[in-house]
Design an enzyme around this catalytic site. Sequence first.
Site, short mmCIF file in Angstrom:
data_model
loop_
_atom_site.label_atom_id
_atom_site.label_comp_id
_atom_site.label_asym_id
_atom_site.label_seq_id
_atom_site.Cartn_x
_atom_site.Cartn_y
_atom_site.Cartn_z
N ARG A 45 47.91 -15.72 -29.25
CA ARG A 45 47.45 -16.95 -28.60
C ARG A 45 48.54 -18.02 -28.60
O ARG A 45 48.34 -19.09 -28.04
CB ARG A 45 46.31 -17.56 -29.39
CG ARG A 45 44.87 -17.17 -29.22
CD ARG A 45 44.19 -17.43 -27.96
NE ARG A 45 42.85 -17.95 -28.04
CZ ARG A 45 41.74 -17.21 -28.13
NH1 ARG A 45 41.78 -15.92 -28.25
NH2 ARG A 45 40.56 -17.80 -28.09
N LYS A 75 38.55 -11.77 -20.17
CA LYS A 75 39.33 -10.84 -21.01
C LYS A 75 38.42 -9.83 -21.71
O LYS A 75 38.68 -8.64 -21.69
CB LYS A 75 40.15 -11.63 -22.06
CG LYS A 75 41.14 -12.60 -21.46
CD LYS A 75 41.95 -13.32 -22.54
CE LYS A 75 41.12 -14.18 -23.47
NZ LYS A 75 40.43 -15.31 -22.81
N ARG A 107 38.79 -26.24 -25.77
CA ARG A 107 39.46 -24.93 -25.82
C ARG A 107 40.44 -24.79 -24.66
O ARG A 107 41.50 -24.17 -24.80
CB ARG A 107 38.41 -23.81 -25.80
CG ARG A 107 37.70 -23.68 -27.16
CD ARG A 107 36.36 -23.00 -27.05
NE ARG A 107 36.43 -21.65 -26.60
CZ ARG A 107 35.45 -21.03 -25.94
NH1 ARG A 107 34.33 -21.66 -25.66
NH2 ARG A 107 35.60 -19.79 -25.58
N ARG A 160 27.02 -18.30 -27.52
CA ARG A 160 27.98 -18.72 -28.53
C ARG A 160 27.95 -20.23 -28.73
O ARG A 160 27.82 -20.99 -27.78
CB ARG A 160 29.40 -18.28 -28.12
CG ARG A 160 29.65 -16.83 -28.46
CD ARG A 160 30.92 -16.32 -27.85
NE ARG A 160 32.09 -17.19 -28.04
CZ ARG A 160 33.33 -16.83 -27.70
NH1 ARG A 160 33.54 -15.63 -27.15
NH2 ARG A 160 34.34 -17.65 -27.87
N ARG A 176 27.45 -17.58 -20.20
CA ARG A 176 27.80 -16.36 -20.98
C ARG A 176 26.74 -16.07 -22.05
O ARG A 176 26.26 -16.96 -22.73
CB ARG A 176 29.16 -16.53 -21.66
CG ARG A 176 29.45 -15.39 -22.62
CD ARG A 176 30.91 -15.24 -22.95
NE ARG A 176 31.48 -16.35 -23.68
CZ ARG A 176 32.78 -16.43 -23.97
NH1 ARG A 176 33.63 -15.49 -23.57
NH2 ARG A 176 33.25 -17.46 -24.64
#
Length: 218
Positions: A88, A13, A171, A160, A127
Site C-alpha cells: 500500500r 480488487k 481512505r 464493514r 458493499r
Amino acid sequence: MRAVLVGPPGAGKGTQAQILATELKVPKVSTGDIFRFNVSKGTELGLRAKEYMDRGDLVPDQVTNAMVKDRLSQDDAAGGFLLDGFPRNVNQAETLKSMLSDLGTGLDVVLELQVDEEEVVRRLSGRRSCPECGRVYHVEHDAPRVAGRCDDDGAELYQREDDREETIRHRLKVYREQTVPLVEFYEREGLLVGISATGPVDEVTARAKAAIAEKKVS
Ligand code: ADP
Ligand code: AMP
C-alpha cells in the site's frame, strides 16, 4: 504467477482477486481480510490493527510487513499468489521486493484497477461482505441469490464499519497520499499494467486476464 492488485478502496480488487485467484490456481492473499479475521477473533494482531482500520488509516508497516512475510512463507504460496491490498506504500513494496528476492524470485505483474472516486463511494456504500469466506457483494450491482446471505456458504453478510461515507473519504485521501506514489514506483519497475475497472464485473475480469496474459508474454 506472482501478481499484485492495486487501486483505490472500492475499485474491485477483492472481487477480481477472488475470481482471478481461482482461475490462475494461486491463493488470494488479502491483507484487509487477514486483519479483519484477526479483529473478529480478538487476537493480539487484531487488537493492534483495529484502531487504524476504524479510522481508515494504514496499519503500521512493521506489523503489516511481518504478517505478509509469515503468510507468503506458507507452502500454498510457494508456486505463486495474488496479493490484494498489499503493498500500500513504497516502503511495503521495497520490503516485498527483498522478501521475494531472498526466495530467488520476484513479481510478474502489478495490475492497477482504475475507477473514479464518485463511483468508489457508490460501490462502498452498497458493499456487503461474507464474514466466513471474505466474498464481497453489492446490494445492487452484484447481489447474492438470497438477500443478506453468502451464495457460497450461507453466512449472514455484514456491512464493514469503515464503509461509512466519512471514513471512505479519509481512505481515499490516504490512497492519494501513500498509494499513488507506489503506482509510480511499479511503473518505473516496468511491472505496472493499468485497466479500467468500470463496467460489469465480468468485463473487468476479461480486461484483467488479457492484461496479465500480455505482460507474461512481453
Ligand atoms: P476493493 O477490494 O478494491 O476495496 P471490492 O472488490 O470489495 O473493492 O468492491 C467494492 C464494492 O464494489 C463491492 O460491493 C463490489 O460488489 C462492488 N463492485 C466490484 N466490482 C464492481 C463492478 N465492476 N461494478 C460495480 N460494482 C462492483
Ligand atoms: P481493505 O480490506 O484492503 O480495504 O483494507 C481495510 C483496512 O485494513 C485498511 O483501511 C487498513 O487499515 C488495513 N490494511 C489493509 N491492508 C493494509 C496494508 N497493506 N498496509 C496497511 N494497512 C492495511
